[in-house]
Motif scaffolding. Structure first.
Motif, mmCIF file in Angstrom:
data_model
loop_
_atom_site.group_PDB
_atom_site.id
_atom_site.type_symbol
_atom_site.label_atom_id
_atom_site.label_comp_id
_atom_site.label_asym_id
_atom_site.label_seq_id
_atom_site.Cartn_x
_atom_site.Cartn_y
_atom_site.Cartn_z
ATOM 1 N N CYS A 70 0.871 -1.176 0.000
ATOM 2 C CA CYS A 70 0.000 0.000 0.000
ATOM 3 C C CYS A 70 0.908 1.227 0.000
ATOM 4 O O CYS A 70 1.903 1.274 0.718
ATOM 5 C CB CYS A 70 -0.868 -0.040 1.249
ATOM 6 S SG CYS A 70 -1.545 1.554 1.725
ATOM 7 N N HIS B 283 0.226 4.613 2.899
ATOM 8 C CA HIS B 283 0.852 4.483 4.216
ATOM 9 C C HIS B 283 2.325 4.154 4.017
ATOM 10 O O HIS B 283 2.652 3.339 3.154
ATOM 11 C CB HIS B 283 0.198 3.342 5.006
ATOM 12 C CG HIS B 283 -1.240 3.586 5.314
ATOM 13 N ND1 HIS B 283 -2.252 2.755 4.882
ATOM 14 C CD2 HIS B 283 -1.828 4.578 6.009
ATOM 15 C CE1 HIS B 283 -3.415 3.235 5.301
ATOM 16 N NE2 HIS B 283 -3.189 4.330 5.987
ATOM 17 N N HIS C 274 -6.623 2.054 1.677
ATOM 18 C CA HIS C 274 -5.249 1.798 1.247
ATOM 19 C C HIS C 274 -5.085 2.209 -0.221
ATOM 20 O O HIS C 274 -6.067 2.483 -0.894
ATOM 21 C CB HIS C 274 -4.902 0.318 1.430
ATOM 22 C CG HIS C 274 -5.038 -0.146 2.841
ATOM 23 N ND1 HIS C 274 -4.092 0.102 3.806
ATOM 24 C CD2 HIS C 274 -6.052 -0.801 3.452
ATOM 25 C CE1 HIS C 274 -4.503 -0.398 4.959
ATOM 26 N NE2 HIS C 274 -5.691 -0.954 4.780
HETATM 27 ZN ZN LIG Z 1 -2.250 0.937 3.792
#
Ligand SMILES: [Zn+2]
Ligand SMILES: [Zn+2]
Length: 646
Positions: free
Chosen positions: A348, A351, A486
Motif C-alpha cells: 500500500c 501508508h 489503502h
Molecule cells: Zn495501507
C-alpha cells in the motif's frame, strides 16, 4: 552502517593556518581567478571532473578558471592532486575539504570524484538539474565556500534506478545519482552504470535450458501438481545446476566488465507459480523453514560460489524474493555475492511501509526484516505508479522519502523504482516531479526535501509553482478511509483519492489560478495544462464538476478532454491498453476511465454510442432545468470568497 553527510568540522588547526584572520576566516571567496589543479597525468575520471567543473564555473563567473598542473594558490584541487584523505571513504564516495585556504576534492571507486564535482556545484553554486531540459545555474561574480568545509559522502545505495522521462538522460542521472543501467548508459569517464548482464528478470528458463530437456531429461524440469513442466526447473537437480552455472560463466566470459563497480547476473524464477515439488526439493525446503526460497537460495549460492572461484570479484548473482519466494528461509543464508531482490508489488502506498497499522505493509516489513537478518545485499523492486489508471494522480508523494529511508535502514543496497515506464505514451500527472523526488531521495534519503520540491516546482511551473504545491497538498490531505483505506498500484479513480463537491470546486479554482499564473509563458502553461489533464481525467471518471450528470455540456467536456489528451500525445490510459482508447467511439457517453474498454467495432460500443446520442439529443434538453440549476450552483461556488486562492 552510519553515513556521514555534510559533516562540517571546526578544526582549530585548519583555522589557525588560514590566510585570512578573524571573522573573515568563515568563508573562502571563490571566483574566476582561482585555479583548477589537476594531476599531470590525469585519469579519464579526473579529466572529466576537471572539465565539468571548469565549464560550469565558466557559466557562473562568465570567465573560465584556468586549469593548472602545479599548485598556484588559491586553487580547487581534484583527484590525486588533492591533499584530502579518502582512504576511509567507501567505494564511489567522496570528500570535499578546505585545507589552508584551498579546496580539495577527491573520491573513491569509479565515480566518487565525478559525483563530488556535481555535489560541489550543487552545494556552492546552487546548480540543479531538475529535468533533462531544465538546469538551474545562477550567475555570480564569486561563490562562497565555508572555510571549515569537510563534506564526506558515501553512497546510500550501490544501485539506484527509476523510470520516467528525464531519468533516461545521462547528465540528469549523473547530477541526481541514478546509477542503474536499465534506462541509461553512463560513459566510462562518468563511472559507467551498474548493469545486469543477460536478462533483468525471470531469467531461469533461459539459463537452465528447461525447454531443451523436456523430452530427453524430464527430471530436469519442475514437478508441479504431479507433472513435469518447463515453467520452472528442478532446483536440486545437480545437472540443472551445472547447466545454469555454465551459462552464467559463459555470459561473464563474453560480457564481463572488470572496470565496473558492480556487475549483476540475474538468476530469477520465471513469472509463474509452478515451482518444483519433487521429494528432494520438498525435503530441502522442509528442513529450511518450509519455504520455496530455500531451494532457490541453495541453487543461487552454488552459482555465486562458482563465479567467485572463477575470479569475478565485482560480479553479484541476483535472485528474487517475489511471490512464492518472498519469505526468507531458515538455516541457509545468501553468499556475500548474492543479491536478494525483494518486491513490493502487494504493498500500500498511502501508508509508509513501516506504518504498523497497515496490514499489507506489515507483511512486507516482516519479510524485509527477516531477509535483512541473513542478507547484507538486499535490493528492492518498488512501485510508484497506478498501472490500471495511469492518467490520474498516483498520490504516493507522502511516502516516497520515508519508504526509501526504510529500505536503507533495513540494509537495502539497491533500489529500482518501477514507475510509469510508458510515460512517453501517457504523461499526464506529475511524472517529472516524482522522478526528481525519487532520484534525490535515493541519492540521500535524509535530504531536506521541502526546499528541493519548492525549487523544482518553481523551475518547472514558473509562477504557478506555488499553486501547484497547494494542489499536491490537497491530494494528500484526506484520510485514506475516505477512499477505501489503502492505495495499491492498480486502483480505480474512486479508490485513489476522494474530494467532496465543495473541494472539487476549490481544486478547480486552484487549477484556474495556476493557469492564470502561468499564462505569460507557453512552456509553463503547457506544463500546468498537462498536469491538469490528470485532474480532469479523475473528474470525468467520477462525474464531477463539468462532467456532472447535471451539466448538459458534459458530453462536450468529455469530447474536449479526449481531444486534449491526444493533443498532449497520450496514446495509452493504462499499462496494458496500448493505443486502444483511440478507437473508442463512445467517448461522450461512458465514464472517462472506461474509454479503453470499448473498441469502435464492438457491438457494445455501438450500442453505447446509439443510446448515448438519443440521450444527449432528446432527453438532456428536457433536463435543462437541472442544467440551469447546475450553472447557478457553479456560479455560486466560483464567487466564494478569495480565500480559496491562498
Ligand atoms: Zn495501507
Ligand atoms: Zn525438484
Amino acid at each position: 552502517m552510519k553515513k556521514l553527510l555534510s559533516l562540517t568540522l571546526a578544526s582549530c588547526l585548519m583555522c589557525a593556518s588560514l590566510p585570512v584572520a578573524g571573522a573573515a576566516a568563515d568563508a573562502l571567496t571563490v571566483d574566476a581567478t582561482w585555479k583548477v589543479l589537476v594531476p599531470e597525468a590525469p585519469t579519464v575520471y579526473e579529466t572529466f571532473a576537471a572539465e565539468k567543473l571548469v565549464d560550469c564555473l565558466a557559466e557562473v563567473f562568465g570567465t573560465a578558471p584556468e586549469t593548472v598542473t602545479a599548485p598556484e594558490e588559491p586553487y580547487i584541487a581534484l583527484g590525486s592532486a588533492a591533499l584530502t584523505d579518502v582512504s576511509a571513504v567507501a567505494g564511489n564516495g567522496y570528500r570535499i575539504q578546505t585545507i589552508d585556504g584551498n579546496i580539495h576534492v577527491n573520491g573513491t571507486g569509479v565515480r566518487g570524484l565525478q559525483t563530488a564535482v556535481y555535489r560541489f556545484l550543487e552545494e556552492f553554486c546552487g546548480r540543479r538539474v531538475y529535468t533533462e531540459e531544465i538546469t538551474l545555474l545562477p550567475k555570480a561574480d564569486a561563490i562562497s565556500v565555508p572555510a571549515d568545509t569537510d563534506i564526506v559522502y558515501e553512497p546510500f545505495f550501490e544501485y539506484a534506478d527509476a523510470d520516467g522521462l528525464s531519468p533516461c538522460d545521462v547528465e540528469y542521472s549523473m547530477a541526481n545519482g541514478l546509477t542503474g543501467g536499465t534506462y541509461r548508459q553512463l560513459p566510462e569517464e562518468m563511472g559507467g552504470t551498474v548493469n545486469y548482464l543477460g536478462g533483468f528478470c525471470h531469467t531461469m528458463g533461459g539459463l537452465c535450458e528447461t525447454g531443451d530437456y523436456a523430452e530427453t531429461h524430464p527430471e530436469y524440469l519442475a514437478l508441479h501438481d504431479g507433472k513435469r513442466t518447463t515453467d520452472q526447473p528442478c532446483l536440486t537437480e545437480p545437472e540443472v545446476l551445472r547447466i545454469a552455472t555454465k551459462n552464467v560463466l559463459k555470459l561473464l566470459e563474453e560480457g564481463h566488465d572488470p572496470a565496473a563497480s558492480v556487475q549483476i547476473v540475474s538468476v530469477t524464477q520465471n513469472d509463474n507459480y509452478n515451482y518444483c515439488e519433487c521429494e528432494r526439493c520438498r525435503a530441502f525446503e522442509e528442513a529450511h523453514g518450509g519455504v520455496q526460497s530455500a531451494t532457490m537460495l541453495y541453487f543461487v549460492n552454488q552459482i555465486a560460489d562458482a563465479v567467485k572461484e572463477a575470479g569475478y570479484d565485482n560480479v553479484a548473482i541476483d535472485t528474487f524474493a517475489y511471490q512464492y519466494t518472498r519469505k526468507a528461509p531458515t538455516g541457509i543464508a545468501p553468499r556475500d555475492n548474492v543479491i536478494v531482490r525483494l518486491c513490493t508489488i502487494e504493498c500500500c502506498f498511502c501508508h509508509p511501509l513501516d506504518d504498523g497499522t497497515c496490514q499489507r505493509n506489515a507483511e512486507l516489513m516482516k519479510d524485509l526484516r527477516d531477509w535483512s537478518a541473513i542478507c547484507n545485499r538486499i535490493y528492492v523492486w518498488d512501485y510508484v505508479n497506478n498501472y490500471a489508471n495511469t492518467c490520474i494522480v498516483f498520490p504516493d508523494f507522502g511516502v516516497l522519502q520515508r519508504n526509501i529511508q526504510v529500505f536503507y535502514e533495513n540494509g537495502v543496497r539497491g533500489v529500482y523504482e518501477e514507475g510509469n515506464y510508458y510515460i512517453r505514451n501517457c504523461d499526464t500527472e506529475f511524472g517529472e516531479l516524482r522522478a526528481y523526488m525519487i532520484a534525490k531521495c535515493l541519492q540521500d534519503p535524509y535530504r531536506e526535501m521541502e526546499n528541493e520540491i519548492d525549487g523544482f516546482l518553481s523551475a518547472y511551473y514558473g509562477p504557478a509553482g506555488e499553486t501547484v504545491k497547494t494542489i499536491l497538498e490537497m491530494y494528500l490531505s484526506h484520510d485514506p478511509d475516505s477512499f477505501g483505506g489503502h492505495l495499491g498500484i492498480g486502483e480505480s479513480p474512486a479508490a485513489s483519492f476522494y474530494f467532496t463537491d465543495r473541494e472539487v470546486s476549490e481544486m478547480d479554482a486552484y487549477w484556474a489560478a495556476a493557469k492564470e499564473a502561468a499564462a505569460g509563458s507557453e512552456e509553463y502553461l503547457a506544463r500546468v495544462e498537462r498536469s491538469e489533464l490528470s485532474w480532469r481525467f479523475w473528474k470525468g471518471s467520477e462525474g464531477k464538476a463539468e462532467f456532472s450528470v447535471l451539466n448538459p455540456k458534459r458530453f462536450y467536456e468529455k469530447q474536449k478532454l479526449f481531444e486534449d489528451l491526444q493533443a498532449f500525445g497520450v496514446k495509452q490510459l493504462s499499462e496494458g491498453s496500448y493505443e486502444d482508447y483511440l478507437d473508442c467511439i463512445c467517448v461522450r457517453y461512458v465514464p472517462v476511465n472506461e474509454w479503453n474498454m470499448y473498441e469502435a467495432d464492438e457491438s457494445a460500443a455501438r450500442a453505447r454510442a446509439f443510446f448515448g446520442k438519443i440521450y444527449e439529443k432528446c432527453l438532456v434538453p428536457v433536463l435543462s432545468a437541472f442544467g440551469l440549476f447546475y450553472k447557478i450552483s457553479q456560479a455560486v461556488n466560483r464567487n466564494r470568497p478569495e480565500d480559496t486562492n491562498q
